[in-house]
Design an enzyme around this catalytic site. Structure first.
Site, PDB file in Angstrom:
ATOM      1  N   HIS A   1       1.078  -1.196  -0.048  1.00 40.49           N
ATOM      2  CA  HIS A   1       0.131   0.077  -0.181  1.00 40.49           C
ATOM      3  C   HIS A   1       0.790   1.439  -0.218  1.00 40.49           C
ATOM      4  O   HIS A   1       0.437   2.616  -1.082  1.00 40.49           O
ATOM      5  CB  HIS A   1      -0.813  -0.244   1.063  1.00 40.49           C
ATOM      6  CG  HIS A   1      -1.789  -1.384   0.983  1.00 40.49           C
ATOM      7  ND1 HIS A   1      -1.723  -2.266   1.362  1.00 40.49           N
ATOM      8  CD2 HIS A   1      -2.785  -1.059   0.035  1.00 40.49           C
ATOM      9  CE1 HIS A   1      -2.556  -3.087   1.554  1.00 40.49           C
ATOM     10  NE2 HIS A   1      -3.352  -3.028   0.898  1.00 40.49           N
TER      11      HIS A   1
ATOM     12  N   GLU B   1       2.098  -0.346   8.039  1.00 37.22           N
ATOM     13  CA  GLU B   1       3.743  -0.346   7.173  1.00 37.22           C
ATOM     14  C   GLU B   1       4.822  -0.102   6.886  1.00 37.22           C
ATOM     15  O   GLU B   1       6.094  -0.533   7.095  1.00 37.22           O
ATOM     16  CB  GLU B   1       2.702  -0.446   5.292  1.00 37.22           C
ATOM     17  CG  GLU B   1       1.776  -1.380   5.081  1.00 37.22           C
ATOM     18  CD  GLU B   1       1.602  -1.467   3.299  1.00 37.22           C
ATOM     19  OE1 GLU B   1       0.579  -2.625   3.422  1.00 37.22           O
ATOM     20  OE2 GLU B   1       1.554  -0.817   2.710  1.00 37.22           O
TER      21      GLU B   1
ATOM     22  N   ARG C   1     -23.434  16.058  11.571  1.00 40.58           N
ATOM     23  CA  ARG C   1     -23.814  17.123  10.550  1.00 40.58           C
ATOM     24  C   ARG C   1     -25.845  16.831  10.069  1.00 40.58           C
ATOM     25  O   ARG C   1     -25.721  15.747   9.555  1.00 40.58           O
ATOM     26  CB  ARG C   1     -22.793  16.724   9.827  1.00 40.58           C
ATOM     27  CG  ARG C   1     -21.494  17.933  10.102  1.00 40.58           C
ATOM     28  CD  ARG C   1     -20.603  18.025   9.345  1.00 40.58           C
ATOM     29  NE  ARG C   1     -19.619  18.874   9.606  1.00 40.58           N
ATOM     30  CZ  ARG C   1     -18.569  18.710  10.628  1.00 40.58           C
ATOM     31  NH1 ARG C   1     -18.584  17.514  10.749  1.00 40.58           N
ATOM     32  NH2 ARG C   1     -17.199  19.605  10.702  1.00 40.58           N
TER      33      ARG C   1
ATOM     34  N   ARG D   1     -18.202  24.207  16.325  1.00 45.63           N
ATOM     35  CA  ARG D   1     -19.274  23.487  15.867  1.00 45.63           C
ATOM     36  C   ARG D   1     -20.314  23.930  16.455  1.00 45.63           C
ATOM     37  O   ARG D   1     -21.737  23.706  16.968  1.00 45.63           O
ATOM     38  CB  ARG D   1     -19.089  21.584  16.376  1.00 45.63           C
ATOM     39  CG  ARG D   1     -18.385  20.965  14.898  1.00 45.63           C
ATOM     40  CD  ARG D   1     -19.089  21.033  13.926  1.00 45.63           C
ATOM     41  NE  ARG D   1     -20.504  20.435  13.606  1.00 45.63           N
ATOM     42  CZ  ARG D   1     -21.272  19.529  13.808  1.00 45.63           C
ATOM     43  NH1 ARG D   1     -20.054  18.362  13.744  1.00 45.63           N
ATOM     44  NH2 ARG D   1     -21.810  18.845  14.293  1.00 45.63           N
TER      45      ARG D   1
HETATM   46  N1  URA Z   1     -11.896  16.898  10.360  1.00 44.03           N
HETATM   47  C1  URA Z   1     -13.368  16.228  11.813  1.00 44.03           C
HETATM   48  O1  URA Z   1     -13.171  15.293  11.386  1.00 44.03           O
HETATM   49  N2  URA Z   1     -14.265  17.235  11.126  1.00 44.03           N
HETATM   50  C2  URA Z   1     -14.482  18.346  11.282  1.00 44.03           C
HETATM   51  O2  URA Z   1     -15.137  18.914  11.999  1.00 44.03           O
HETATM   52  C3  URA Z   1     -13.311  19.447  11.081  1.00 44.03           C
HETATM   53  C4  URA Z   1     -12.010  18.255  10.054  1.00 44.03           C
END
Ligand code: URA
Length: 263
Positions: free
Chosen positions: A9, A85, A173, A228
């Site tokens: 990989h 790896e 989300r 958030r």
């Molecule tokens: N990476 C994530 O997993 N979530 C986010 O909100 C921003 C970057």
């Protein structure tokens, strides 16, 4: 299969790493970040491979020690393959340099989060250790990252990260193609916020469990690119600063650690 030959990989083997070979890697989710670290910060950077888009380069730090800049890809399954790896070719210290979304109002876009441990909600990790196995960063690397951030004047936070498998559903989300968010995930961000979890990202939990089981040192620093508590979107204006802050701090620690290892 000998780890001297290119591994399937990552596309390079131990023999490609030069002499002395690096034992320290910065691991980015994004191949462009891995390339940027090598091209902007390493001396005599040499591309090793671009297999499956997983950019890897080797070069030298300002103190002359070798460093690998590699790509994990997005999420824990891809990371688990790459990390397995990398350990086969001799890497013993891995610092993830990622991005994350803050779930605390005081953790602002542009700053960095240094994960002391992860709440690990990742399927790949369950193939490596029991679900109860602690997903904990190497404490010495974690302290070194915090000290380097302080020295470099980078706004930073040290604490627990929620490491999950999905960017949309798992991070609650609503602006998503999925019309039905599972009941079990509704309200999870507020619950985590109350549990003093700092941020969401998608790789550190599995990395930390692998470090514990395989016996390599693992740490994680992420630039904050979403807030958030205010919205779901990535704050694009903050991304460049956040990522560069995370890279500079990680490189400072890589230099200390490579020195300690006497490589
Ligand atoms: N990476 C994530 O997993 N979530 C986010 O909100 C921003 C970057």
């Amino acid at each position: 299969m000998s780890a001297d030959q290119p591994l399937y990989h990552i596309g390079f083997g131990r023999r490609d790493l030069g002499d002395p070979p690096p034992t320290v890697a910065l691991l980015s989710g994004d191949p462009e970040r891995a390339r940027h670290i090598a091209e902007r910060y390493l001396q005599d950077a040499r591309k090793l491979s671009e297999n499956r888009g997983l950019h890897s380069s080797v070069g030298r730090l300002p103190n002359g020690r070798p460093l690998l800049s590699a790509t994990s890809g997005m999420g824990a399954p891809s990371l688990s393959i790459v990390v397995n790896e990398l350990v086969q070719v001799g890497i013993r210290t891995i610092i993830r340099v990622g991005t994350c979304g803050s779930i605390q109002s005081h953790v602002r876009p542009g700053s960095v989060v240094i994960s002391s441990a992860a709440l690990c909600r990742q399927g790949a990790a369950n193939d490596i250790a029991p679900v109860e196995y602690p997903a904990v960063a190497d404490p010495f690397l974690t302290v070194a990252l915090a000290q380097a951030a302080r020295r470099l004047g980078v706004e930073h936070h040290v604490g627990i990260t929620a490491s999950v498998d999905t960017f949309y559903e798992g991070q609650e989300r609503a602006a998503s193609a999925n019309p039905h968010l599972l009941r079990a995930l509704r309200g999870i961000t507020e619950e985590y916020r109350r549990l003093n979890i700092l941020n969401y990202e998608m790789e550190s939990g599995t990395l930390f469990k692998m470090g514990g089981v395989y016996g390599f040192r693992a740490a994680c620093i992420c630039g904050v690119i979403a807030q958030r508590t205010e919205g779901e979107q990535v704050v694009l204006e903050a991304k460049a600063v956040a990522v560069e802050n995370a890279i500079r701090v990680a490189l400072a620690v890589a230099e200390e650690v490579a020195g300690e290892e006497g490589i």
